[in-house]
Scaffold this motif. Structure first.
Motif, PDB file in Angstrom:
ATOM      1  N   ASP A  20       0.750  -1.241   0.018  1.00 40.50           N
ATOM      2  CA  ASP A  20       0.015   0.128  -0.116  1.00 40.50           C
ATOM      3  C   ASP A  20       0.864   1.115  -0.181  1.00 40.50           C
ATOM      4  O   ASP A  20       1.566   1.497   0.895  1.00 40.50           O
ATOM      5  N   THR A  38       6.853  -8.206   5.023  1.00 39.57           N
ATOM      6  CA  THR A  38       6.111  -8.473   5.834  1.00 39.57           C
ATOM      7  C   THR A  38       6.430 -10.101   6.312  1.00 39.57           C
ATOM      8  O   THR A  38       6.082 -10.911   5.518  1.00 39.57           O
ATOM      9  N   MET A  86      -5.476  -9.956   8.850  1.00 37.38           N
ATOM     10  CA  MET A  86      -4.537  -9.647   7.998  1.00 37.38           C
ATOM     11  C   MET A  86      -5.141  -9.512   6.536  1.00 37.38           C
ATOM     12  O   MET A  86      -4.889  -8.459   5.778  1.00 37.38           O
ATOM     13  N   ARG A 103      -5.685  -6.326   3.966  1.00 36.61           N
ATOM     14  CA  ARG A 103      -4.729  -6.489   2.779  1.00 36.61           C
ATOM     15  C   ARG A 103      -3.311  -6.521   2.978  1.00 36.61           C
ATOM     16  O   ARG A 103      -2.280  -5.909   2.286  1.00 36.61           O
ATOM     17  N   VAL A 104      -2.910  -6.989   4.145  1.00 35.19           N
ATOM     18  CA  VAL A 104      -1.584  -7.179   4.518  1.00 35.19           C
ATOM     19  C   VAL A 104      -1.216  -8.481   3.987  1.00 35.19           C
ATOM     20  O   VAL A 104      -1.762  -9.635   4.431  1.00 35.19           O
TER      21      VAL A 104
END
Length: 538
Positions: free
Chosen positions: A398, A420, A441, A445-446
Motif C-alpha cells: 500500500d 512482511t 490480515m 490487505r496485509v
C-alpha cells in the motif's frame, strides 16, 4: 491405450518438452540443475537449434549478429547435459490420458511429465493483396532474414501495421538503414498496451523527429500490386505508396495441436499458480501459457524474461517442488534513441504518478489502483529502482501515503518494499487464534512475504504457503474441518463441555492418524510471494 500408441515407432522419455524457445531450453537446463537424472527430450518445430528472438528485430536484422551468435546454447550443451533435441519436428496431437504425444510424421512419444512451450505465431491479416511479394509477418529467424534481404533489394518505403514492441523495434532498424517508414495502427495511441497519454505523446514526438509517419485510428483495407507490393489503402481512404508491408499486430498462441486433448484453452493454455494445466502431469510455460496474476487477472506474458522465469518454475514443479509462479510481468524494449522497461500492467489504473523528466531521458511512471502499484514504466532510471518497484507490485504494498515520495526522483523508495514476516507459534488454542489473525490480515490487505512456524503454527504456515491466492479462506476451511461440534440446540456451556469430552475420548479424527506413536514428524518447505516459508510440525 489410444490407436496412436500402438504404433511401432515409440520414443519413451521421462520429460518431454514441446517447443524449442526460451521457456523450453530454460526448463531443460533447470531440470538438470535441480538433479533430474531421467531422460529429457525437446521437440522443436524449426530447423535451427533454439535461438534468442529479441535480437531478430535489432542486431541480427541489421547484420551485426550471426546465426551462431543468436543461439541460446551451442549444440555441445545439449550433448553435455544429456538433453535430446529433435528439430523440424511439428507436433500433431497430445493425449494426456495415455501420456503420449504424436508428431506429424507419426512418431509417438510416451512421456512421464510434459511441458507445453510451443510459443506463439505471428497473427495474420485477411485483406486483399496479403499474398503479394513484399508482405511479411515477423516472428522467426527465417522471417528476419527474408525481410532483410527483401528491403535491401527493394529500397522503397515500408509500411508497418501495428505499434507493438516488435513494430517499433523494426521501425528503428529500418530507419537506421535509411528507409522511409510509416506505422499504421487502429488504436488512437502509440504503444496502446501501456495506456499512458504522456508516453504515447512522447513516442509520437520522437517518431516525428526521426521522420517516421504514424497513422492512427485506422487499419489496412487493401494492399495494391500485381505480383509485388506497390502500395496500400487504409479503411479511412488514405493511400500510401510502399514496396514492403510488415504485419506486426500481435502473436497467436500455438495450440491447434491440443484439439481434443481435454486441456483447457482460452487465448493460450490455462495454467494454475504452479503452471500446471487442467490435465495431470502436463505443464505450460512461455508465450503459450495463460496464467493468473496476484490480482486475479490472466495474462500471456510475451517477453523472453517472462518465458525464462516460467521455464525455470515449470521445471521445478515437474519435479514435484510445488513452487508457485508469482513473477511480475516484465518487458524491455529499444526504440529509436532510448530503451525502456515496463513492469506489470497499467490497465484500469486509477492514478498515475510521474517521477523524473522525459526531456532529460530519466523518467518513470507509476500506475496505481486502489492504493497499490500495479505497473511501472522506466527509462534512464537506476536498475535498483526497478527492482524495488517489482517488489512493490508483487507484494501489493500500500503506497497511499507515499505519493510525494514516489514523485520525487531523488527520494529513496527502498524502505517501501520491506517484507512482511509472519511467525506462527505452536499450541492448539494459539493455532485457532492464528486463523483469526490471518483473517484480519487478509481484510487489512496485509500479505506476508515470509511465513515461519512450529508445531500447529507450522501446519497453519504450510496451508498459507500452499494457497498464496486464497490463504485466509484455505486456513479457515482447515479449522472448520477439524473442529469438533457440540449439540447445536444445547446451551454454549453444554456444547463446549461435550466438545471437550469428545476430544478427550476420541481425539480429533480429521486432524491426525495415530498409529500408536506420536503424530508424524514432518518438515514442509513451501513458497509464498517468492520468499521461502519454513514450517516444522511435531
Amino acid at each position: 491405450m489410444s490407436p496412436a500408441a500402438k504404433s511401432s515407432s515409440i520414443v519413451e522419455t521421462d520429460f518431454l518438452i514441446v517447443g524449442a524457445g526460451t521457456a523450453a531450453v530454460e526448463a531443460a537446463r533447470t531440470l538438470r540443475q535441480e538433479g533430474a537424472d531421467g531422460s529429457i527430450l525437446i521437440l522443436g518445430a524449426e530447423a535451427e537449434y533454439p535461438y534468442n528472438r529479441p535480437p531478430l528485430t535489432k542486431r541480427f536484422f541489421s547484420g551485426l549478429m550471426s546465426p551462431e551468435q543468436l543461439l541460446m546454447a551451442q549444440p555441445a550443451f545439449y550433448l553435455d547435459n544429456d538433453i535430446d533435441i529433435r528439430r523440424a519436428t511439428v507436433v500433431k496431437s497430445v493425449d494426456p490420458s495415455a501420456h503420449i504425444v504424436v508428431d506429424k510424421k507419426g512418431v509417438v512419444y510416451a512421456y512421464g511429465k510434459l511441458l507445453l512451450a510451443s510459443g506463439a505465431r505471428a497473427t495474420r491479416l485477411r485483406v486483399p493483396g496479403v499474398g503479394l511479394q513484399g508482405v511479411f509477418t515477423f516472428r522467426t529467424m527465417a522471417d528476419s532474414t527474408s525481410l532483410h534481404q527483401w528491403v535491401q533489394a527493394n529500397q522503397g518505403p515500408v509500411a508497418i501495421l501495428g505499434t507493438s514492441f516488435i513494430a517499433m523495434e523494426l521501425a528503428t532498424s529500418l530507419i537506421e538503414m535509411g528507409l522511409k517508414v510509416t506505422l499504421i495502427d487502429r488504436a488512437s495511441t502509440v504503444f496502446p498496451r501501456i495506456h499512458s497519454e504522456t508516453l504515447s505523446q512522447y513516442f509520437l514526438e520522437r517518431c516525428k523527429i526521426r521522420g517516421i509517419d504514424i497513422l492512427t485510428d485506422t487499419s489496412i483495407k487493401k494492399i495494391h500490386g500485381t505480383r509485388k507490393v506497390s502500395g496500400l489503402e487504409t479503411k479511412d481512404g488514405h493511400k500510401l505508396q510502399c514496396s514492403t508491408v510488415i504485419i506486426a499486430i500481435g502473436a497467436t498462441p500455438v495450440t491447434d495441436y491440443l484439439s481434443g486433448s481435454g486441456i483447457d484453452i482460452d487465448d493460450g493454455v490455462l495454467v494454475d499458480e504452479f503452471l500446471q494445466t487442467s490435465q495431470q502431469d502436463v505443464f505450460a510455460a512461455g508465450d503459450v501459457a495463460s496464467y493468473m496474476d496476484r490480482y486475479g487477472h490472466r495474462h500471456r506474458a510475451r517477453h523472453w524474461e517472462n518465458a525464462r522465469r516460467q521455464g525455470r518454475n515449470a521445471a521445478k514443479n515437474m519435479l514435484g517442488q510445488r513452487v508457485p509462479y508469482n513473477s511480475v510481468l516484465y518487458y524491455f524494449s529499444d526504440f529509436l534513441d532510448f530503451s525502456f522497461t515496463f513492469l506489470g500492467t497499467s490497465a484500469n489504473a486509477d492514478q498515475r504518478i510521474s517521477r523524473g523528466s522525459l526531456a532529460n531521458k530519466s523518467f518513470a511512471e507509476f500506475y496505481i489502483r486502489a492504493g497499490r502499484v500495479i505497473g511501472f514504466f522506466s527509462t534512464g532510471r537506476p536498475p535498483e529502482e526497478t527492482q524495488v518497484v517489482e517488489t512493490l507490485i508483487r507484494d501489493q504494498v500500500d503506497v497511499s501515503a507515499a505519493h510525494a515520495q514516489l514523485a520525487d526522483s531523488d527520494a529513496d523508495i527502498t524502505a517501501l518494499a520491506r517484507e512482511t514476516v509472519l511467525i506462527l507459534q505452536g499450541g492448539g488454542a494459539l493455532g485457532a487464534f492464528e486463523c483469526g489473525v490471518v483473517r484480519a490480515m487478509h481484510e487489512a490487505r496485509v500479505v506476508p512475504s515470509v511465513v515461519g512456524g512450529v508445531s500447529i503454527g507450522a501446519i497453519n504456515g504450510a496451508i498459507i504457503a500452499g494457497n498464496p491466492h486464497n490463504y485466509s479462506d484455505a486456513l479457515e476451511a482447515f479449522w472448520k474441518d477439524i473442529s469438533v461440534q457440540g449439540p447445536q440446540m444445547a446451551p454454549s456451556s453444554v456444547a463446549n463441555a461435550f466438545a471437550v469430552g469428545a476430544t478427550l475420548t476420541w481425539g480429533i479424527p480429521d486432524f491426525s492418524n495415530q498409529d500408536g506413536s506420536r503424530l508424524l514428524f514432518r518438515m514442509n518447505i513451501g513458497l509464498i510471494n517468492g520468499p521461502a516459508c519454513m514450517t516444522l510440525a511435531l
